[in-house]
Design an enzyme around this catalytic site. Structure first.
Site, PDB file in Angstrom:
ATOM      1  N   LYS A  65      -8.117   9.061   1.972  1.00 31.83           N
ATOM      2  CA  LYS A  65      -6.677   9.004   2.278  1.00 31.83           C
ATOM      3  C   LYS A  65      -5.837   8.979   0.999  1.00 31.83           C
ATOM      4  O   LYS A  65      -4.867   9.721   0.859  1.00 31.83           O
ATOM      5  CB  LYS A  65      -6.362   7.773   3.147  1.00 31.83           C
ATOM      6  CG  LYS A  65      -7.121   7.767   4.473  1.00 31.83           C
ATOM      7  CD  LYS A  65      -6.791   6.559   5.329  1.00 31.83           C
ATOM      8  CE  LYS A  65      -7.196   5.238   4.735  1.00 31.83           C
ATOM      9  NZ  LYS A  65      -8.661   5.072   4.555  1.00 31.83           N
ATOM     10  N   ARG A 119      -2.985   0.141  11.163  1.00 29.94           N
ATOM     11  CA  ARG A 119      -4.430  -0.072  11.284  1.00 29.94           C
ATOM     12  C   ARG A 119      -4.790  -0.763  12.590  1.00 29.94           C
ATOM     13  O   ARG A 119      -5.972  -0.933  12.863  1.00 29.94           O
ATOM     14  CB  ARG A 119      -4.912  -0.951  10.125  1.00 29.94           C
ATOM     15  CG  ARG A 119      -5.620  -0.176   9.007  1.00 29.94           C
ATOM     16  CD  ARG A 119      -5.840  -1.156   7.867  1.00 29.94           C
ATOM     17  NE  ARG A 119      -6.942  -0.872   7.018  1.00 29.94           N
ATOM     18  CZ  ARG A 119      -6.833  -0.402   5.767  1.00 29.94           C
ATOM     19  NH1 ARG A 119      -5.661  -0.064   5.277  1.00 29.94           N
ATOM     20  NH2 ARG A 119      -7.896  -0.255   5.012  1.00 29.94           N
ATOM     21  N   ARG A 130     -13.183  -1.703  -7.624  1.00 28.58           N
ATOM     22  CA  ARG A 130     -12.491  -2.678  -6.774  1.00 28.58           C
ATOM     23  C   ARG A 130     -13.469  -3.732  -6.278  1.00 28.58           C
ATOM     24  O   ARG A 130     -14.608  -3.415  -5.955  1.00 28.58           O
ATOM     25  CB  ARG A 130     -11.869  -1.973  -5.558  1.00 28.58           C
ATOM     26  CG  ARG A 130     -10.472  -1.480  -5.807  1.00 28.58           C
ATOM     27  CD  ARG A 130      -9.940  -0.606  -4.706  1.00 28.58           C
ATOM     28  NE  ARG A 130     -10.044  -1.150  -3.355  1.00 28.58           N
ATOM     29  CZ  ARG A 130      -9.521  -0.565  -2.283  1.00 28.58           C
ATOM     30  NH1 ARG A 130      -8.850   0.574  -2.409  1.00 28.58           N
ATOM     31  NH2 ARG A 130      -9.656  -1.099  -1.093  1.00 28.58           N
ATOM     32  N   ARG A 143     -16.702   4.654  -6.082  1.00 29.79           N
ATOM     33  CA  ARG A 143     -15.257   4.764  -6.381  1.00 29.79           C
ATOM     34  C   ARG A 143     -14.871   3.887  -7.569  1.00 29.79           C
ATOM     35  O   ARG A 143     -15.335   2.768  -7.721  1.00 29.79           O
ATOM     36  CB  ARG A 143     -14.431   4.326  -5.171  1.00 29.79           C
ATOM     37  CG  ARG A 143     -12.923   4.316  -5.499  1.00 29.79           C
ATOM     38  CD  ARG A 143     -12.064   4.292  -4.281  1.00 29.79           C
ATOM     39  NE  ARG A 143     -12.170   3.055  -3.512  1.00 29.79           N
ATOM     40  CZ  ARG A 143     -11.513   2.857  -2.362  1.00 29.79           C
ATOM     41  NH1 ARG A 143     -10.720   3.787  -1.864  1.00 29.79           N
ATOM     42  NH2 ARG A 143     -11.666   1.722  -1.711  1.00 29.79           N
ATOM     43  N   ARG A 145     -15.763  -3.724   6.256  1.00 30.06           N
ATOM     44  CA  ARG A 145     -14.550  -2.903   6.410  1.00 30.06           C
ATOM     45  C   ARG A 145     -14.791  -1.776   7.418  1.00 30.06           C
ATOM     46  O   ARG A 145     -13.911  -1.430   8.197  1.00 30.06           O
ATOM     47  CB  ARG A 145     -14.124  -2.352   5.041  1.00 30.06           C
ATOM     48  CG  ARG A 145     -13.575  -3.457   4.131  1.00 30.06           C
ATOM     49  CD  ARG A 145     -13.646  -3.077   2.669  1.00 30.06           C
ATOM     50  NE  ARG A 145     -12.767  -1.994   2.321  1.00 30.06           N
ATOM     51  CZ  ARG A 145     -12.950  -1.202   1.262  1.00 30.06           C
ATOM     52  NH1 ARG A 145     -13.978  -1.396   0.456  1.00 30.06           N
ATOM     53  NH2 ARG A 145     -12.096  -0.257   1.009  1.00 30.06           N
TER      54      ARG A 145
HETATM   55  P1  ADP Z   1      -9.447   5.964   0.958  1.00 31.44           P
HETATM   56  O1  ADP Z   1      -8.052   5.951   0.366  1.00 31.44           O
HETATM   57  O2  ADP Z   1      -9.504   6.619   2.302  1.00 31.44           O
HETATM   58  O3  ADP Z   1     -10.108   4.617   0.947  1.00 31.44           O
HETATM   59  P2  ADP Z   1     -10.119   7.368  -1.526  1.00 31.44           P
HETATM   60  O4  ADP Z   1      -9.092   8.461  -1.591  1.00 31.44           O
HETATM   61  O5  ADP Z   1      -9.911   6.196  -2.421  1.00 31.44           O
HETATM   62  O6  ADP Z   1     -10.339   6.882   0.015  1.00 31.44           O
HETATM   63  O7  ADP Z   1     -11.538   8.067  -1.809  1.00 31.44           O
HETATM   64  C1  ADP Z   1     -12.745   7.284  -1.811  1.00 31.44           C
HETATM   65  C2  ADP Z   1     -13.724   7.869  -2.840  1.00 31.44           C
HETATM   66  O8  ADP Z   1     -14.150   9.149  -2.405  1.00 31.44           O
HETATM   67  C3  ADP Z   1     -13.106   8.056  -4.230  1.00 31.44           C
HETATM   68  O9  ADP Z   1     -14.085   7.735  -5.211  1.00 31.44           O
HETATM   69  C4  ADP Z   1     -12.749   9.563  -4.285  1.00 31.44           C
HETATM   70  O10 ADP Z   1     -12.832  10.066  -5.615  1.00 31.44           O
HETATM   71  C5  ADP Z   1     -13.822  10.162  -3.374  1.00 31.44           C
HETATM   72  N1  ADP Z   1     -13.330  11.316  -2.616  1.00 31.44           N
HETATM   73  C6  ADP Z   1     -12.125  11.410  -1.962  1.00 31.44           C
HETATM   74  N2  ADP Z   1     -12.013  12.608  -1.347  1.00 31.44           N
HETATM   75  C7  ADP Z   1     -13.179  13.279  -1.591  1.00 31.44           C
HETATM   76  C8  ADP Z   1     -13.691  14.556  -1.214  1.00 31.44           C
HETATM   77  N3  ADP Z   1     -12.967  15.388  -0.446  1.00 31.44           N
HETATM   78  N4  ADP Z   1     -14.918  14.904  -1.625  1.00 31.44           N
HETATM   79  C9  ADP Z   1     -15.661  14.048  -2.370  1.00 31.44           C
HETATM   80  N5  ADP Z   1     -15.241  12.837  -2.779  1.00 31.44           N
HETATM   81  C10 ADP Z   1     -14.016  12.432  -2.394  1.00 31.44           C
HETATM   82  P1  AMP Z   2      -7.179  -0.149   1.493  1.00 31.20           P
HETATM   83  O1  AMP Z   2      -6.668  -0.054   0.091  1.00 31.20           O
HETATM   84  O2  AMP Z   2      -6.388   0.667   2.456  1.00 31.20           O
HETATM   85  O3  AMP Z   2      -8.670   0.093   1.578  1.00 31.20           O
HETATM   86  O4  AMP Z   2      -6.927  -1.664   1.942  1.00 31.20           O
HETATM   87  C1  AMP Z   2      -7.563  -2.749   1.255  1.00 31.20           C
HETATM   88  C2  AMP Z   2      -7.453  -4.012   2.106  1.00 31.20           C
HETATM   89  O5  AMP Z   2      -6.062  -4.367   2.293  1.00 31.20           O
HETATM   90  C3  AMP Z   2      -8.004  -3.908   3.534  1.00 31.20           C
HETATM   91  O6  AMP Z   2      -9.414  -4.105   3.599  1.00 31.20           O
HETATM   92  C4  AMP Z   2      -7.224  -5.029   4.235  1.00 31.20           C
HETATM   93  O7  AMP Z   2      -7.740  -6.297   3.902  1.00 31.20           O
HETATM   94  C5  AMP Z   2      -5.835  -4.910   3.591  1.00 31.20           C
HETATM   95  N1  AMP Z   2      -4.954  -3.975   4.341  1.00 31.20           N
HETATM   96  C6  AMP Z   2      -4.456  -2.789   3.891  1.00 31.20           C
HETATM   97  N2  AMP Z   2      -3.679  -2.215   4.820  1.00 31.20           N
HETATM   98  C7  AMP Z   2      -3.694  -3.054   5.889  1.00 31.20           C
HETATM   99  C8  AMP Z   2      -3.105  -3.002   7.178  1.00 31.20           C
HETATM  100  N3  AMP Z   2      -2.330  -1.975   7.561  1.00 31.20           N
HETATM  101  N4  AMP Z   2      -3.330  -4.036   8.033  1.00 31.20           N
HETATM  102  C9  AMP Z   2      -4.102  -5.085   7.663  1.00 31.20           C
HETATM  103  N5  AMP Z   2      -4.702  -5.195   6.471  1.00 31.20           N
HETATM  104  C10 AMP Z   2      -4.511  -4.194   5.581  1.00 31.20           C
END
Ligand code: ADP
Ligand code: AMP
Length: 215
Positions: free
Chosen positions: A13, A88, A160, A127, A171
């Site tokens: 995302k 969410r 992270r 990541r 999660r």
């Molecule tokens: P989210 O925001 O949904 O938690 P991220 O955008 O942080 O996910 O992506 C999670 C991990 O996957 C990161 O390390 C990113 O570099 C990798 N990633 C994201 N999109 C792709 C893709 N299309 N192909 C391969 N790796 C990806």
């Molecule tokens: P994310 O960066 O989206 O992976 O979110 C990291 C953490 O933040 C999640 O595991 C939750 O603990 C909290 N969080 C983020 N967005 C929300 C949401 N919309 N509702 C509840 N908790 C959230």
């Protein structure tokens, strides 16, 4: 354009939102990023949210809803936004609908990034993120040019705390139990479009640039 990016943690995302923001100049609003900023600055919100985040649980709806009521009224959201990690829960989705209605607005599209749990574990385990600007990397797929240093701002690239396997599993369980209900919620409202998250990192951008969706 006002869009929601839906999908499990690690679906991409944040990565996709960065590409859409660059192309359309929309505000990228990530609840996770806002919460992490608050944790870093030790605000009251951050202190209340931290224990949930560390455990991979959802921060309570009231807290998130109040936070987003303020955020969506900020100037930069006026010309459109990408919501990343919000809503969410069904309660958050209902409240988003109410808030947008109050503002005389509506959502244009909800994009579901589809990916398997195994792929999520691989992505989140590798990541890395910039602790300063939030740029997203992956140790194998997209490493920083100089290890530990952000290509964009020179900040420190870190793992992270919630990207360790036990927390990732929690999660994912929370996603399947709660957030996945939003698939049906938005399908019923005819807003959902599905995108294969295993595709390129600008797959959502390509999908919304089709003439049917662009606004
Ligand atoms: P989210 O925001 O949904 O938690 P991220 O955008 O942080 O996910 O992506 C999670 C991990 O996957 C990161 O390390 C990113 O570099 C990798 N990633 C994201 N999109 C792709 C893709 N299309 N192909 C391969 N790796 C990806
Ligand atoms: P994310 O960066 O989206 O992976 O979110 C990291 C953490 O933040 C999640 O595991 C939750 O603990 C909290 N969080 C983020 N967005 C929300 C949401 N919309 N509702 C509840 N908790 C959230």
């Amino acid at each position: 354009m006002r869009m929601v990016l839906l999908g499990p943690p690690g679906a991409g995302k944040g990565t996709q939102a960065a590409a859409i923001k660059k192309r359309f100049g929309l505000a990228h609003i990530s609840t996770g990023d806002i919460l992490r900023e608050n944790v870093k600055s030790c605000t009251r919100l951050g202190l209340a949210a931290k224990r949930y985040m560390d455990a991979g649980r959802l921060v309570p709806d009231d807290t998130i809803i109040n936070m987003m009521r303020e955020r969506l009224r900020e100037d930069d959201a006026g010309s459109g936004f990408i919501l990343d990690g919000y809503p969410r829960t069904v309660a958050q989705a209902e409240e988003l609908g109410v808030l947008l209605k109050e503002m005389g607005l509506c959502l244009d599209t909800v994009v579901l990034l589809e990916i398997s749990d195994d792929d999520v574990v691989g992505r989140l385990g590798g990541r890395r993120v910039c602790s300063n600007c939030g740029a997203i990397y992956h140790v194998a797929g997209h490493p920083a040019e100089k290890e530990g240093i952000c290509d964009s701002c020179g900040g420190s690239v870190i793992q992270r705390g919630d990207d360790m396997e036990s927390v990732i599993r929690e999660r994912l369980a929370v996603y399947h139990a709660e957030t996945s209900q939003l698939v049906e919620y938005y399908e019923k409202r005819r807003l959902l479009r599905r995108v294969d998250a295993a595709g390129p990192t600008d797959a959502v951008l390509t999908s919304i640039e089709s003439p049917k969706v662009i606004m």
